[in-house]
Design a protein around this motif. Structure first.
Motif, PDB file in Angstrom:
ATOM      1  N   ASN A  80      -3.721  -4.306 -12.752  1.00 20.49           N
ATOM      2  CA  ASN A  80      -3.414  -5.363 -11.790  1.00 20.49           C
ATOM      3  C   ASN A  80      -1.926  -5.685 -11.852  1.00 20.49           C
ATOM      4  OD1 ASN A  80      -6.044  -5.862 -10.755  1.00 20.49           O
ATOM      5  ND2 ASN A  80      -6.565  -6.958 -12.642  1.00 20.49           N
ATOM      6  N   VAL A  81      -1.214  -5.329 -10.808  1.00 19.70           N
ATOM      7  CA  VAL A  81       0.224  -5.638 -10.754  1.00 19.70           C
ATOM      8  C   VAL A  81       0.399  -6.914  -9.926  1.00 19.70           C
ATOM      9  CG1 VAL A  81       1.114  -3.352 -11.229  1.00 19.70           C
ATOM     10  CG2 VAL A  81       0.413  -3.886  -8.913  1.00 19.70           C
ATOM     11  N   THR A  82      -0.196  -7.979 -10.452  1.00 23.41           N
ATOM     12  CA  THR A  82      -0.234  -9.272  -9.774  1.00 23.41           C
ATOM     13  C   THR A  82       0.137 -10.372 -10.761  1.00 23.41           C
ATOM     14  OG1 THR A  82      -2.549  -9.612 -10.384  1.00 23.41           O
ATOM     15  CG2 THR A  82      -2.134  -8.505  -8.283  1.00 23.41           C
ATOM     16  N   ASN A  93       2.954  -7.314 -14.150  1.00 25.31           N
ATOM     17  CA  ASN A  93       3.532  -7.423 -12.818  1.00 25.31           C
ATOM     18  C   ASN A  93       5.019  -7.120 -12.775  1.00 25.31           C
ATOM     19  OD1 ASN A  93       4.119  -9.864 -14.142  1.00 25.31           O
ATOM     20  ND2 ASN A  93       4.329 -10.971 -12.202  1.00 25.31           N
ATOM     21  N   GLY A 117      -2.685  -4.854  -6.042  1.00 23.67           N
ATOM     22  CA  GLY A 117      -1.564  -5.770  -5.877  1.00 23.67           C
ATOM     23  C   GLY A 117      -1.933  -7.090  -5.254  1.00 23.67           C
ATOM     24  N   GLU A 132       2.273  -6.838  -1.084  1.00 24.48           N
ATOM     25  CA  GLU A 132       1.309  -5.965  -1.762  1.00 24.48           C
ATOM     26  C   GLU A 132       1.865  -4.545  -1.900  1.00 24.48           C
ATOM     27  OE1 GLU A 132      -3.447  -4.849  -1.378  1.00 24.48           O
ATOM     28  OE2 GLU A 132      -2.589  -6.406  -0.083  1.00 24.48           O
ATOM     29  N   ARG A 135       4.509  -4.405  -4.626  1.00 20.99           N
ATOM     30  CA  ARG A 135       3.938  -4.452  -5.970  1.00 20.99           C
ATOM     31  C   ARG A 135       3.336  -3.116  -6.401  1.00 20.99           C
ATOM     32  NH1 ARG A 135       0.361 -10.087  -5.654  1.00 20.99           N
ATOM     33  NH2 ARG A 135       2.118 -11.570  -5.578  1.00 20.99           N
ATOM     34  N   THR A 136       2.723  -2.404  -5.454  1.00 15.71           N
ATOM     35  CA  THR A 136       1.907  -1.243  -5.822  1.00 15.71           C
ATOM     36  C   THR A 136       2.579   0.109  -5.634  1.00 15.71           C
ATOM     37  OG1 THR A 136       0.865  -1.302  -3.617  1.00 15.71           O
ATOM     38  CG2 THR A 136      -0.263  -2.464  -5.407  1.00 15.71           C
ATOM     39  N   THR A 155      -7.304  -2.042  -2.362  1.00 18.91           N
ATOM     40  CA  THR A 155      -6.744  -2.819  -1.262  1.00 18.91           C
ATOM     41  C   THR A 155      -7.741  -2.930  -0.119  1.00 18.91           C
ATOM     42  OG1 THR A 155      -4.828  -3.085   0.210  1.00 18.91           O
ATOM     43  CG2 THR A 155      -5.703  -0.849  -0.055  1.00 18.91           C
TER      44      THR A 155
END
Length: 337
Positions: A80-82, A93, A117, A132, A135-136, A155
């Motif tokens: 999770n790149v959040t 992230n 993301g 998004e 981020r991804t 996604t």
């Protein structure tokens, strides 16, 4: 919607009964099936009594997807790149942290990495496509350059999926069941991408507000059956579709437990099954671990329960612990899983 449902009763004993059938070409077998009629009663029948078409779906080996061979269980590492995911929000992230975590999960035994993301935790707000993608896509490109591992993009949005596949992703995992963005499924068809379709009641902002079902296992089965039919009608082969019953997405604890007890029902769809229960709230509530990061033992226990029902893909945070537990389960049961 169908009226009759068939749930194979999976077994892993090293001694099989005469006439036992192998479930989905995998590591479990069955000789008994629960036959359930919607609105009626259920009964146990011999596997030999199954309709021919359903027997074929339940027993046929699943074709490889994104180079994954489903003769043995596969681990999908969660990246999770959040900043706000329920368990590991903010942990990966930054670009460097995300790539390093992906590298570590592959070393721990992940067969595929799922990059997301946008948080889909209960109550989460939408993220713009541009954010998004930012981020991804760079993380996926760096992963593709640094390691030889399948990558899925988690996604609901076509633009994000396109940027991710341009960067090197080879599977689209949509928690909205390809209903949020009507252009996403046609994009996957045109790009010849395999997909994972998940059940969710409502969206992240509303899904845990009093979810209701007539019969959660049968309702989720019908939803996934309809989604698989819709995707195949568009041109995605059934053999390139993974199904996910969506543990924790618009479900109470009771709903989640019912789904866990009936996971083998979903083999009747003729697709590999993904179980994404890692660190979910019901694990914390039952196991007495309110902090999501402390739910590894419970997550592993739930993962092994899924494997015992023939689930082919485990989507997990704790790759190394799950890999070790699976190796022990395999040795103790004498299973090929």
């Amino acid at each position: 919607m169908t009226n009759m449902y068939y749930r194979p009763i999976p077994r892993t004993d090293h001694v099989r009964t005469t006439g036992a059938l192998t479930l989905a070409g995998g590591w479990t077998w069955f000789d008994t099936v629960e036959e359930t009629q919607r609105g009626g009663t259920s009964r146990l029948i011999a596997a030999a009594e199954l309709p021919d078409d359903l027997r074929q779906r339940l027993t046929s080996p699943r074709a490889p997807i994104a180079t994954l061979d489903f003769a043995t269980p596969k681990l999908m590492g969660i990246l999770n790149v959040t900043p706000d995911s329920f368990s590991d929000g903010g942990a990966h992230n930054t670009f460097a942290d995300a790539v390093n975590r992906a590298r570590a999960m592959v070393a721990e035994g992940a067969h595929i990495i799922d990059v997301g993301g946008e948080s889909t935790r209960p109550g989460a707000a939408d993220v713009t496509e541009a954010e998004e993608i930012a981020r991804t896509a760079p993380v996926i490109a760096a992963m593709r350059a640094a390691m030889d591992v399948p990558i899925s993009i988690d996604t609901r949005k076509t633009a994000v999926a396109q940027a991710a596949t341009d960067a090197g992703a080879t599977l689209v995992n949509d928690v909205a069941g390809f209903r949020f963005d009507p252009a996403l499924a046609p994009f996957c068809v045109a790009s010849r991408l395999p997909v994972c379709v998940m059940h969710a009641q409502g969206d992240p902002a509303t899904m845990q507000k009093n979810p209701r079902y007539d019969h959660v296992a049968l309702d989720v089965y019908d939803f996934l059956a309809e989604r698989v039919s819709a995707l195949t009608a568009l041109g995605i082969p059934r053999a390139q579709i993974i199904v996910d019953p969506g543990i924790g997405f618009g479900k109470t604890q009771a709903h989640n437990l019912t789904l866990m007890q009936n996971l083998s029902l979903f083999h009747g769809l003729g697709c590999p099954i993904l179980l994404g229960a890692s660190r979910k709230r019901f694990i914390g509530d039952i196991g007495g671990t309110p902090e999501a990061g402390a739910r590894m033992p419970g997550s592993v226990a739930v993962a092994l329960a899924g494997i015992a029902q023939g689930v082919q893909v485990l989507r997990v945070h704790d790759v190394d612990a799950t890999r070790a537990a699976l190796a022990l389960w395999r040795a103790v049961t004498g299973s090929g899983g």
